[in-house]
Design a protein around this motif. Structure first.
Motif, PDB file in Angstrom:
ATOM      1  N   MET A   1      31.981   1.583   9.381  1.00  9.15           N
ATOM      2  CA  MET A   1      31.905   3.010   9.703  1.00  9.15           C
ATOM      3  C   MET A   1      32.677   3.296  10.986  1.00  9.15           C
ATOM      4  N   ASP A   2      33.870   3.821  10.831  1.00  7.75           N
ATOM      5  CA  ASP A   2      34.588   4.126  12.063  1.00  7.75           C
ATOM      6  C   ASP A   2      34.353   5.580  12.460  1.00  7.75           C
ATOM      7  N   PHE A   3      34.826   5.910  13.633  1.00  4.96           N
ATOM      8  CA  PHE A   3      34.586   7.220  14.226  1.00  4.96           C
ATOM      9  C   PHE A   3      35.127   8.345  13.343  1.00  4.96           C
ATOM     10  N   THR A   4      36.318   8.118  12.761  1.00  4.57           N
ATOM     11  CA  THR A   4      36.945   9.163  11.948  1.00  4.57           C
ATOM     12  C   THR A   4      36.106   9.478  10.718  1.00  4.57           C
ATOM     13  N   THR A   5      35.646   8.447  10.014  1.00  4.50           N
ATOM     14  CA  THR A   5      34.827   8.670   8.825  1.00  4.50           C
ATOM     15  C   THR A   5      33.591   9.488   9.186  1.00  4.50           C
TER      16      THR A   5
END
Ligand SMILES: Nc1ncnc2c1ncn2[C@@H]1O[C@H](COP(=O)(O)OP(=O)(O)OP(=O)(O)O)[C@@H](O)[C@H]1O
Ligand SMILES: [Mg+2]
Lengths: 257, 288
Positions: free
Chosen positions: A1-5
């Protein structure tokens, strides 16, 4: 889970939040005026009925109203469930229309009888007196309490999650299952930005209506702000709001690390 | 029969009897001043004349037309009331200008709204005519209506500008009421009432809410109206002005007309005790 998602997912929820907000506002503002007329009606039964409804709606939690409107048609009357979003919108509209109606009523009743009489002796019809003379003055008086209520609405939209409407807070909460807490705090940024924007708009509206004051006291009105002051107030407000938002983000990231 | 004839007006609010049989008559072009102590019912009388209150009894005729008859108990339809009200203009003690509109718009608003109705009637009339003899096409009607409307709007505008000039507020034409002094507000209120061309203009203590140094400018405007031979009813506490401007003075006390006549007689040669008392209390106040 990255920041953009995560940001995208929250944005998606925020869209629903905005949708609930905007649609509620658009329908509750006129409905509220109608209810206000009802609650001031000279026809006693109507007045009592309307005031009774307002009492019930204001006297019970909005969350309960959402649940009732969503489940009762299906579970009690067996006519199937409303779509979730529609149920939410119906509940919000009725609830907020009742609150708005009381604000309208207070505003309308605060206009001096002299204004009505001045219109009357000039041969205006009742509706002309209301819409051409009284209404703008009512708007001026109700801007502050209305802004309060509308700002509350921004945050009340989060109640929609009680019947699993995927607004921003629900989407954020879903990440908790993944062991991520910071999206929950991250939502605060969205709310803050939104409310900041509304605050600026309401401030502008209040200025715009500054001349609408009965009485002869010479209040100096600057009818046209110069372009320079306009730009600088705009940039100033944006800067304050973004500063708050950035501070919140940094704070959250610090907590999470 | 006089131009305006009020007979036997009675008005009570619940238990309080305010008007107890008022008779008042007025010729065209005359100015009547009504004086009397506080609570004697002067405002109530003006409000009855302007159909803001309904008298319990009495009749009122204007120019031979029966406008009000207290013996007919049925409530009048709003529409007819409105038409009757237009015979009169009323200037309030506290102006009641519309705060959201400029000086010009305050004056043009009511005539413009009335024009809407006029345009509608005109259109109907043309349509009926077209139905009868097929002389007009739809397009022609639309054109005629729009010309009619435009002409009338221009007339309203030029009338209003003339009124603004008369009250001496040309520079304030685009100001809002909150930017004006009390005297200026009251002058605008007078122009606003005049814009509807009332047959009789009523004033309810037009200078009582003003600072003493501002009363002069308002009284000057009223004076100029007198010189145009307008018919006016003025409730006032300005004795000097009343004496000066009126053809007739009416002294009210406790809801009846106690004394009435030409200014000289009433003010310098009062007969009733109440009037003597009232005049001495007014002059005492002026003397201080
Ligand atoms: N709407 C109302 N309801 C009850 N009483 C009223 C109402 N309007 C006027 N009155 C009463 O009628 C009486 C006469 O009032 P009015 O305003 O006509 O007096 P006035 O002669 O104009 O006095 P002033 O010089 O102070 O203006 C007063 O005693 C007042 O209390
Ligand atoms: Mg009075």
């Amino acid at each position: 889970m990255d920041f953009t998602t995560i940001t995208l997912k929250l944005l998606e929820g925020f869209l629903t939040t905005c949708e609930i907000f905007a649609l509620t506002l658009v329908s509750a503002l006129p409905l509220g005026l109608l209810i206000a007329f009802g609650s001031m009606s000279k026809f006693k039964p109507l007045k009592i009925l309307v005031r009774g409804i307002v009492w019930i709606i204001r006297g019970t939690p909005l969350m309960l109203q959402i649940i009732v409107i969503y489940y009762v048609p299906g579970l009690v009357f067996h006519i199937g469930l409303l779509p979730r979003l529609i149920a939410v919108l119906v509940a919000f509209t009725i609830n907020y229309a009742c609150y708005f109606s009381e604000i309208y009523r207070a505003g309308i009743e605060s206009i001096s009888s002299g204004q009505y009489e001045a219109g009357k002796v000039l041969g205006m019809t009742k509706s002309q007196v209301f819409f051409k003379v009284v209404f703008v003055q009512v708007i001026k008086r109700i801007i502050p309490p209305m802004s309060n209520e509308i700002i509350t609405l921004v945050k009340d939209t989060s109640l929609a999650r009680v019947i699993l409407v995927a607004e921003i807070l629900k989407n954020a909460e879903d990440f908790v299952a993944w062991g991520l807490v910071y999206p929950l705090f991250y939502t605060g940024v969205f709310y803050l930005l939104f409310v900041g924007l509304l605050t600026i708009i309401f401030g502008k509206l209040e200025k715009r209506f500054a001349f609408v004051t009965e009485g002869s006291s010479a209040i100096k009105v600057r009818r046209k702000l110069s372009l320079k002051t306009k730009i600088s107030t705009f940039i100033g407000s944006i800067m304050i709001v973004s500063a708050v938002a950035i501070a919140v983000i940094i704070g959250l990231i610090c907590i999470c690390l | 029969m006089a131009y305006l004839e009020i007979k036997n007006f009675y008005k009570s609010f619940g238990q309080t009897k305010v008007l107890k049989g008022i008779d008042l008559s007025l010729e065209k072009g005359e100015v009547v001043s009504i004086i009397g102590s506080s609570g004697s019912g002067k405002t109530t009388l003006l409000r009855c004349i302007n159909f803001l209150e309904t008298p319990n009894e009495g009749t009122m005729t204007l120019d031979g037309e029966l406008l009000f008859d207290g013996s007919v108990k049925k409530a009048e339809k709003e529409k007819f009331l409105r038409e009757k009200r237009l015979n009169f203009g009323l200037v309030f003690q506290s102006f009641h200008l519309f705060p959201q509109y400029t000086v010009l718009k305050n004056i043009t608003l009511a005539p413009t709204l009335l024009l809407k109705k006029k345009v509608k009637d005109y259109k109907k009339q043309l349509k009926n005519k077209a139905k009868l003899d097929n002389s007009l096409t739809k397009k022609q009607i639309a054109e005629m209506v729009s010309i009619f409307k435009k002409e009338n709007l221009e007339e309203i505008k030029s009338d209003s500008l003339a009124l603004i000039k008369k009250i001496g507020l040309e520079e304030k034409i685009n100001s809002f009421p909150c930017e004006l002094s009390g005297g200026q507000c009251q002058r605008v209120a007078i122009a606003r009432a005049l814009a509807l061309k009332p047959k009789i203009l009523c004033f309810d203590e037009p200078t009582s809410a003003l600072d003493p140094e501002l009363t002069g400018e308002v009284l000057k405007v009223i004076r100029s109206l007198k010189d145009e031979d307008r018919t006016m009813i003025i409730v006032t506490h300005e004795m000097g002005f009343a004496k000066n401007v009126s053809d007739k003075i009416v002294f009210m006390a406790d809801g009846v007309v106690e004394e009435c006549g030409d200014p000289q007689t009433v003010l310098t040669n009062p007969k009733s005790k109440k009037l003597i008392h009232f005049l001495s209390s007014v002059t005492n106040k002026d003397g201080e």
